[in-house]
Design a protein around this motif. Structure first.
Motif, PDB file in Angstrom:
ATOM      1  N   HIS A   1       7.504  11.448   8.533  1.00  0.00           N
ATOM      2  CA  HIS A   1       6.593  10.337   8.837  1.00  0.00           C
ATOM      3  C   HIS A   1       5.531  10.147   7.781  1.00  0.00           C
ATOM      4  N   CYS A   2       4.919   8.973   7.819  1.00  0.00           N
ATOM      5  CA  CYS A   2       3.765   8.706   6.967  1.00  0.00           C
ATOM      6  C   CYS A   2       2.583   9.489   7.526  1.00  0.00           C
ATOM      7  N   HIS A   3       1.792  10.102   6.633  1.00  0.00           N
ATOM      8  CA  HIS A   3       0.666  10.916   7.114  1.00  0.00           C
ATOM      9  C   HIS A   3      -0.625  10.125   7.255  1.00  0.00           C
ATOM     10  N   ILE A   4      -0.596   8.837   6.998  1.00  0.00           N
ATOM     11  CA  ILE A   4      -1.763   7.999   7.283  1.00  0.00           C
ATOM     12  C   ILE A   4      -1.810   7.807   8.792  1.00  0.00           C
ATOM     13  N   ALA A   5      -2.925   8.218   9.388  1.00  0.00           N
ATOM     14  CA  ALA A   5      -3.010   8.257  10.852  1.00  0.00           C
ATOM     15  C   ALA A   5      -2.644   6.920  11.488  1.00  0.00           C
ATOM     16  N   TRP A   6      -3.080   5.822  10.873  1.00  0.00           N
ATOM     17  CA  TRP A   6      -2.860   4.486  11.467  1.00  0.00           C
ATOM     18  C   TRP A   6      -1.394   4.111  11.440  1.00  0.00           C
ATOM     19  N   HIS A   7      -0.709   4.514  10.377  1.00  0.00           N
ATOM     20  CA  HIS A   7       0.701   4.169  10.269  1.00  0.00           C
ATOM     21  C   HIS A   7       1.536   5.050  11.201  1.00  0.00           C
ATOM     22  N   LEU A   8       1.181   6.340  11.257  1.00  0.00           N
ATOM     23  CA  LEU A   8       1.914   7.249  12.146  1.00  0.00           C
ATOM     24  C   LEU A   8       1.740   6.834  13.608  1.00  0.00           C
TER      25      LEU A   8
ATOM     26  N   GLY B   1       3.821   4.030  14.662  1.00  0.00           N
ATOM     27  CA  GLY B   1       5.271   4.163  14.712  1.00  0.00           C
ATOM     28  C   GLY B   1       6.017   4.472  13.429  1.00  0.00           C
ATOM     29  N   MET B   2       5.321   4.761  12.321  1.00  0.00           N
ATOM     30  CA  MET B   2       6.039   4.985  11.064  1.00  0.00           C
ATOM     31  C   MET B   2       6.583   6.419  11.010  1.00  0.00           C
ATOM     32  N   MET B   3       7.618   6.638  11.792  1.00  0.00           N
ATOM     33  CA  MET B   3       8.170   7.988  11.896  1.00  0.00           C
ATOM     34  C   MET B   3       9.649   7.939  12.257  1.00  0.00           C
TER      35      MET B   3
ATOM     36  N   SER C   1       0.855  -1.185   0.000  1.00  0.00           N
ATOM     37  CA  SER C   1       0.000   0.000   0.000  1.00  0.00           C
ATOM     38  C   SER C   1       0.895   1.240   0.000  1.00  0.00           C
ATOM     39  N   ALA C   2       0.334   2.354  -0.469  1.00  0.00           N
ATOM     40  CA  ALA C   2       1.116   3.582  -0.623  1.00  0.00           C
ATOM     41  C   ALA C   2       1.314   4.261   0.732  1.00  0.00           C
ATOM     42  N   HIS C   3       2.388   5.015   0.878  1.00  0.00           N
ATOM     43  CA  HIS C   3       2.627   5.793   2.092  1.00  0.00           C
ATOM     44  C   HIS C   3       2.919   7.244   1.726  1.00  0.00           C
ATOM     45  N   PRO C   4       2.040   8.176   2.102  1.00  0.00           N
ATOM     46  CA  PRO C   4       2.332   9.600   1.880  1.00  0.00           C
ATOM     47  C   PRO C   4       3.256  10.130   2.979  1.00  0.00           C
ATOM     48  N   PHE C   5       4.483  10.468   2.628  1.00  0.00           N
ATOM     49  CA  PHE C   5       5.460  10.898   3.629  1.00  0.00           C
ATOM     50  C   PHE C   5       5.590  12.406   3.696  1.00  0.00           C
TER      51      PHE C   5
HETATM   52 CU    CU Z   1       1.715   4.837   5.616  1.00  0.00          CU
END
Ligand code: CU
Ligand code: C2O
Length: 644
Positions: A583-590, A593-595, A514-518
């Motif tokens: 960080h990724c701006h998808i709330a669930w990923h952020l 810990g995606m930061m 899936s895509a990640h908007p950083f």
């Molecule tokens: Cu993401």
């Protein structure tokens, strides 16, 4: 003879009564119509109108206000129960507004935003991040708990002081937990008389369009589900899409545990005057959804990309990732009396569809100079209870596109050109990934390389870097890796030290499907290359790609979407001292810990930028200590010690 006369008389009478009926009918329509039209579109529209649509006059006043105006702004953060789309739920709002207050100011102005945290739970500290502002020399105002500050504890207050040195379309949002998607966000528009596209000359008026996915459960409830076995690691999929904080729900298709009010349900409509040009500032404030935006029969002329002004680029639709903004100029030249504005959530980004799920949303733009059939439209509304409809149909090339990718990098050219992007001083490669472990009961966590970010308690990295707090004094945070505080930082952190002024090249390889908007804080970046590949394994960056980088005036922005199984290459000059989140701006990923962070020339930051009050907030946080810890799945022992 008399018979014929009588016949004629009857005929006249019939005509007359028919006429009367028609007149009455028309009158009834007209009289009946006024409040109906008013109710359906005008009332709801003007409610958003005042906040979202800036008239030429408003903007003119901002331009003309004295130099360096100081905006004193007072914000109260509270839990509020509202029904933005008809479904009641608790939200976290600033001054009770949803979306939160739109700030309009001009370059050179100062914002002084006093934030009072009136949230009920003692664990709910808060913060405000001004997305897209570089905060040059003012890292401590960047509003990222665990990075630049401790959250503003519940019951406490804090003033953000912001120097507006840039212009364009920005937004603000809480950077604490999931407060952003619980409603705590709003627009920030900064005007500059020197902008390339000027009100009055290049456009007549502007409309702020905030697109936003919406959940009927709170961020915390969704998070709990996401981390549980039930989700199988699939991110919570939104229940609705809202425009400017309003949406439509079919109450018959809503589970009975929700209370749904038909009367407040509906999307806002917009008005165009024929022959005018409008600037639409479009923000995707979503938790998760990438949104495809278009207007039937109208061309979108893109002029701004995340606050970077670009050469006009014409398109039928734009795909906007969470965090991104676009400005488009739209010429109101349609022959339709009303047209659809379309916002489609890109389905391919979602891995399942919840009950009642829908991805295509439309609202109406009405032309205010009415054609002769206007009354009929009004009648249709009244008779069938139809909100509003248009006759237009979508651009044929809008719908099929279903990949989560940004507007093509090559077609966007900044107005202020940088003909030769500087060579990098350092080149880093990172891989964001969502991972699940047996040990953690398969709960999903966001990683960058080997680190899943968790903010330290009471020890934001900026304070640590300035030797204002020792990480050994802080509460050990349970980490996904099992590691506790790293050597320098509290919690689990990926911090990369950068010399002030270095040019950093960052290669982001996305191994996820899936895509990640950083999003990068403190800077914008050049995008040199974006590559999406649907076959696993071959979308990774390779050295031979260096020769195909776009180095002649590439687009600069602050959010880049890394396509699934693809990669992107960005470059930026790290000329702004501070601890800057990436960080990724998808709330669930952020939130899982995606930061990571860049520590840019921190030795040149003055310790005195950190006030007593900021340190006090950290002391309060350390005082709460383990009470703030949420046990990670698989940390049963910790859970026991918490309840003990
Ligand atoms: Cu993401
Ligand atoms: Cu808009 Cu760190 O976020």
């Amino acid at each position: 003879m008399s018979f014929r006369l009588a016949g004629n008389g009857r005929f006249v009478l019939l005509l007359f009564s028919l006429h009367c009926v028609t007149v009455l009918f028309v009158l009834w329509t007209l009289i009946g119509d006024i409040p109906i039209v008013h109710y359906v579109s005008r009332t709801r529209h003007s409610a958003t109108d005042r906040r979202m649509q800036a008239t030429a006059k408003t903007i003119q006043e901002i331009y003309e206000a004295g130099s360096r105006k100081i905006h004193h702004i007072n914000w109260h953060v509270r839990n509020e129960t509202i029904a933005p789309d008809g479904v009641m739920r608790e939200m976290i709002l600033v001054n009770g507004e949803f979306p939160g207050p739109t700030i309009r100011a001009k370059k050179g102005d100062v914002l002084q935003i006093h934030v009072q945290n009136d949230l009920a739970a003692f664990t709910q500290s808060t913060s405000i991040h001004f997305h897209g502002l570089f905060q040059r020399g003012m890292n401590e105002m960047d509003g990222v708990p665990g990075v630049t500050q401790c959250g503003i504890p519940s019951g406490q207050d804090f003033s953000y002081v912001i120097d507006l040195k840039q212009s364009g379309t920005f937004w603000w949002h809480s950077h604490s937990r999931l407060q952003r998607i619980d409603g705590m966000f709003g627009g920030l528009i900064v005007y500059d008389p020197e902008e390339a596209y000027v009100l009055g000359r290049d456009y007549y008026e502007e409309i702020f369009v905030v697109l936003h996915d919406h959940y009927h459960n709170s961020g915390d409830a969704n998070m709990e589900w996401y981390l549980s076995k039930e989700s199988s690691g699939f991110e919570p999929v939104p229940n609705n899409l809202l425009i400017n904080g309003q949406g439509f729900t079919d109450c018959d298709r809503i589970l009975s545990r929700y209370s749904c009010k038909r009367s407040v349900s509906g999307l806002p409509t917009f008005q165009f005057e024929h022959g005018r040009k409008y600037r639409l500032r479009i923000l995707n404030a979503s938790a998760f959804a990438e949104i495809n935006f278009s207007i039937d029969d109208h061309i979108l002329n893109v002029i701004e990309v995340d606050s970077t002004e670009v050469e006009e680029f014409s398109t039928h639709s734009i795909v906007i990732s969470p965090g991104q903004r676009y400005s488009v100029i739209v010429e109101a030249d349609s022959n339709f009396q009303s047209v659809y504005m379309r916002a489609n959530m890109q389905n391919s980004c979602f891995r399942y569809r919840p009950y009642g799920y829908r991805s295509n949303y439309t609202t109406v733009i009405e032309y205010t100079s009415p054609l002769e059939t206007a009354g009929v439209t009004g009648l249709a509304r009244r008779l069938f209870g139809q909100p509003i409809s248009a006759q237009s149909s979508p651009w044929s090339d809008v719908l099929p596109k279903e990949e989560c990718v940004d507007l093509d990098v090559v077609s966007l050219k900044p107005k202020t050109a940088v003909p030769n992007v500087p060579e990098p001083d350092v080149r880093y490669s990172i891989s964001p990934k969502t991972m699940q472990f047996d040990k953690r009961h398969l709960a999903p966590f966001g990683f960058i390389n080997r680190t899943s970010f968790l903010p330290a308690i009471g020890a934001p990295n900026l304070h640590v870097a300035l030797n204002l707090i020792n990480t050994s004094d802080t509460v050990p945070v349970p980490t996904v890796s099992g590691r506790q505080n790293t050597a320098i930082w509290g919690g689990d952190q990926l911090v990369t030290q950068i010399h002030l002024g270095s040019v950093v090249e960052l290669i982001i390889n996305n191994d996820d499907d899936s895509a990640h908007p950083f999003h990068l804080h403190g800077h914008d970046f050049w995008i040199l290359r974006v590559y999406g590949e649907t076959n696993a394994g071959i979308g990774k960056w390779r050295p031979e790609y260096i020769s195909s980088y776009v180095l002649d005036n590439p687009i600069r922005r602050d959010v880049v979407t890394i396509p699934r199984l693809g990669h992107a290459v960005i470059r930026f000059r790290a000329d702004n001292p501070g601890m800057w989140a990436f960080h990724c701006h998808i709330a669930w990923h952020l939130a899982t810990g995606m930061m990571m962070q860049f520590a840019v020339g921190v030795d040149s930051i003055d310790q005195n930028t950190i006030t007593e009050q900021m340190l006090e907030h950290c002391a309060i946080e350390r005082g709460l200590g383990t009470k703030l810890l949420r046990p990670l799945p698989g940390d049963e022992i910790r859970k026991d010690s918490r309840t003990a």
